[in-house]
Design an enzyme around this catalytic site. Structure first.
Site, short mmCIF file in Angstrom:
data_model
loop_
_atom_site.label_atom_id
_atom_site.label_comp_id
_atom_site.label_asym_id
_atom_site.label_seq_id
_atom_site.Cartn_x
_atom_site.Cartn_y
_atom_site.Cartn_z
N ASP A 49 81.78 82.98 32.53
CA ASP A 49 82.30 82.28 33.71
C ASP A 49 81.26 82.17 34.82
OD1 ASP A 49 84.76 82.57 32.25
OD2 ASP A 49 85.03 84.52 33.19
N GLU A 216 91.87 76.13 34.01
CA GLU A 216 91.60 77.36 34.75
C GLU A 216 90.18 77.28 35.29
OE1 GLU A 216 91.98 80.49 31.86
OE2 GLU A 216 90.41 79.69 30.58
#
Length: 552
Positions: A49, A216
Site C-alpha cells: 500500500d 479501497e
C-alpha cells in the site's frame, strides 16, 4: 582514557555505517539499468500500500507496517527509481495490551503521506481503534506521537486533502471484518489543522454489486480545479486502478479504469500514489501482489488525455494502460545515486539497522546492540502451552529483498540452561527455522517447521546433527556454553533451503526444502529467532556478528 577511546570508536563506527547504508547497493535487486532506463519493480520488497509525496526534487514514500515495529517506514528518492530507507515515523503502537504482543495483520493499514505548510503528515486507519496521524518537519528525524483523529472501528485507508481555501477533507475506505460493510468510500471534513472531524462522513462512491467491488485504498488530490480520488478495486491480486473526478470533494464522481494487468504478468496493478514532479512529469507508484514475497512496488508513467490520467502504456486507446516492465527513468535536475533499501548488516553500530523490525512493540529484554560489533537477541521465554512460535514478539526480521537470494549469518549461541535455542528463520503463516538448541552439554542443530502457525498447528522438528560447544565458561558462577556457527538460507522461486557451516567455508545442507508462505497481510520475512522455555533460568542469547544478502 580507555572510556574516551571507546566512545570515539563507537561514534566512528556509527558514522561509517550511516555513510555505508546511505549509499547501499543491493547485490540481488537494483531497478536502475545504468542506461537511463529502469526495470520494475523499483522496490522488490514488501512495501504494501505505498504512498508518496513530492517536495521540490525530493520524494518520500511510506507503506503499511501493520504490527511490525518500528512502523511507518520512510524512504527517500530523487528519481522515483532509487530508494533508500531513512527512518520510521512510528516507535510503538497503542494500546499496549494489544501491541506489546504480536497482533498479526493489525495496526497500521494503508497510510498516506502529505506535505502541508512546511510539515509532513502521515494518516492511517487502524481497523480496531480509529484514524491516526503523525507529523514532522524532518521526515528523516523525529515524528510526533500518534494523535487519534477519529476513534472507532472499521475506518481504513485514510488520506487527507488540504484545499486551496485551507479547508481539509479526509477520504477513507471501510473494513468489512470490523464494520460488516465495505466497497464504499466516504469523505468528511476535518478542521483546518487536520486533527478532528467537523462533519459527518458522506458516501461518495459505491462499488457494491459491480466490477468495482473491494474499492479501497483511496488517495485524494486536486488538479486544475478538479477533485480526484484514485483507488483500487476488484480485489488485491485480481484488481485494477480507478481514477474518479468531480468538481466537488463530495462528488458526484465519474470514474474510469486507468490501469489493469491486460496481457502483462503484473497482476493486480493498483493502490499507490500519484506525483507531479518539478520537471512537469506525472508518475504513479503502486504495488503488485507476489504472494509469499508480499506486495512489491512498481513505477508507471502517467499521461493525461481528455483530463483523465492514463497509467502505464495504453495500447488500444481506451484510457486504460498496462504496466510497463522496462521504461525510461523520470527526468531530474541532476543525477541521483544508484541506491537501494539496505539489507545486509555488519552490526557495527550502536543503533538497530533500518532494515529490521520486531514482531511487536520493542522491549529492552528482546535484545540490544553492543559495542563489540554484534547485535544480541536474548531468548524469549516462551510458554510451554504455545504450540508454535507465532506469538513470539522478539523475532528480528526484515523483508525479502528479491525473488532469488542467499542470506548468510555468522552467529554465536550462548546457553545458560537446557532447551535454550536460536537461529535463522523464514517467517510467515507457515515458517521454517534452522536452530541450535542446547541439550545437556551439547547443541542439537534442527529444522523447526510449522504449517498454519496462525491456526495454532504444532511444529515438526527434524534433527540435523549434534554439535560440541565451541567454548565453555569456567569462571561464571552460572557457566554457559557457546556455539559459533554460520547459518544460511537460499531462496529461489518461493522455496527456501537451509545450510550451515562451522568454518564459514564448507556448507552442509540442512533439513528439507521449505515452501515459503506470506504472513498476515505481509510477505514472508527473514531474520533471527531466539527462544527458551518459560521459567526462572537465566536467559541465553543469540549474538549476530553479521547478516549478508548475496546472489549466491
Amino acid at each position: 582514557m580507555k572510556k574516551l577511546i571507546t566512545i570515539t570508536m563507537s561514534w566512528m563506527l556509527l558514522l561509517s555505517a550511516y555513510a555505508q547504508n546511505s549509499d547501499y547497493r543491493s547485490q540481488v535487486w537494483s531497478p536502475d539499468n545504468g542506461d537511463g532506463t529502469f526495470t520494475n519493480p523499483v522496490i522488490n520488497a514488501d512495501y504494501s500500500d505505498p504512498d508518496v509525496c513530492v517536495v521540490g526534487d525530493d520524494y518520500y514514500l511510506t507503506a503499511s507496517s501493520f504490527q511490525c515495529i518500528p512502523g511507518l517506514p520512510i524512504l527517500h528518492s530523487r528519481d522515483l527509481v532509487n530508494w533508500e530507507i531513512i527512518g520510521y515515523a512510528l516507535k510503538e503502537l497503542k494500546p499496549y495490551e494489544e501491541f506489546d504482543k504480536p497482533s498479526h495483520g493489525n495496526g497500521v493499514w494503508a497510510p498516506s503521506i502529505r506535505y502541508h505548510q512546511g510539515e509532513f503528515y502521515i494518516y492511517w486507519g487502524d481497523p480496531d481503534f480509529g484514524v491516526f496521524m503523525v507529523k514532522t518537519k524532518d521526515p528523516a528525524g523525529e515524528w510526533s506521537d500518534p494523535l487519534c483523529v477519529i476513534p472507532g472501528k472499521g475506518m481504513i485507508d485514510t488520506c487527507p486533502l488540504w484545499d486551496d481555501d485551507g479547508r481539509c477533507y479526509l477520504v477513507n475506505g471501510w473494513a468489512n471484518s470490523r464494520s460488516r460493510f465495505a466497497s464504499v468510500l466516504t469523505v468528511r471534513e476535518l478542521n483546518a489543522e487536520g486533527t478532528k472531524p467537523i462533519s459527518q462522513p458522506v458516501i461518495v462512491f459505491d462499488g457494491n454489486g459491480t466490477e468495482n467491488r473491494t474499492c479501497e485504498g483511496p488517495k485524494f488530490y486536486k488538479r486544475d480545479g478538479w477533485y480526484w480520488i484514485m483507488c483500487p478495486a476488484g480485489g488485491v491480486p485480481t484488481g485494477f486502478q480507478l481514477a474518479m473526478r468531480s468538481k466537488s470533494p463530495y462528488g458526484s464522481y465519474e470514474h474510469k479504469v486507468v490501469l489493469a494487468q491486460g496481457k502483462t504478468k503484473v497482476n493486480g496493478p493498483h493502490q499507490g500514489g500519484w506525483v507531479h514532479t518539478s520537471m512537469g512529469e506525472d508518475w504513479f507508484l503502486h504495488f503488485q501482489d507476489k504472494e509469499c514475497y508480499g506486495r512489491v512496488v512498481h513505477l508507471q508513467p502517467v499521461t493525461w488525455r481528455d483530463n483523465w490520467p492514463v497509467m502505464g502504456v495504453d495500447q488500444d486507446g481506451d484510457y486504460c494502460g498496462e504496466p510497463v516492465v522496462k521504461y525510461r527513468k523520470p527526468k531530474t535536475r541532476s543525477a541521483w545515486k544508484v541506491v537501494n533499501p539496505v539489507e545486509s548488516d555488519e552490526f557495527n553500530t550502536t543503533v538497530l539497522g533500518k532494515q529490521w523490525q520486531w514482531q511487536a512493540n520493542y522491549d529492552q529484554k528482546y535484545g540490544m546492540p553492543t559495542t563489540f560489533g554484534t547485535f544480541r537477541i536474548y531468548n524469549f521465554k516462551h510458554s510451554a502451552q504455545s504450540p508454535n512460535m507465532w506469538d513470539v514478539p522478539n523475532m528480528l526480521l526484515q523483508k525479502t529483498p528479491a525473488d532469488d537470494f542467499v542470506a548468510t549469518a555468522k552467529v554465536r549461541l550462548t546457553s545458560k540452561a537446557d532447551q535454550q535455542a536460536g537461529g535463522l528463520i523464514m517467517m510467515g503463516l507457515d515458517y521454517s527455522a534452522l536452530m541450535a538448541k542446547r541439550v545437556g552439554g551439547e547443541f542439537i542443530l534442527q529444522q523447526v517447521t510449522c504449517k498454519a502457525a496462525d491456526k495454532g498447528k504444532p511444529e515438526v522438528v527434524k534433527e540435523i546433527c549434534r554439535l560440541k560447544p565451541t567454548e565453555e565458561d569456567v569462571v561464571d558462577y552460572k557457566p554457559g556454553i557457546h556455539l559459533d556457527i554460520y547459518l544460511r538460507m537460499k531462496v529461489s522461486a518461493g522455496m527456501c533451503r537451509f545450510s550451515y557451516s562451522l568454518d564459514g567455508k564448507k556448507y552442509h545442507e540442512a533439513g528439507d526444502e521449505f515452501k515459503m508462505r506470506e504472513g498476515k497481510w505481509i510477505g514472508a520475512k527473514i531474520g533471527f529467532v531466539s527462544v527458551e522455555p518459560d521459567g526462572n533460568t537465566d536467559r541465553g542469547w543469540l549474538e549476530a556478528d553479521w547478516f549478508r544478502v548475496t546472489r549466491k
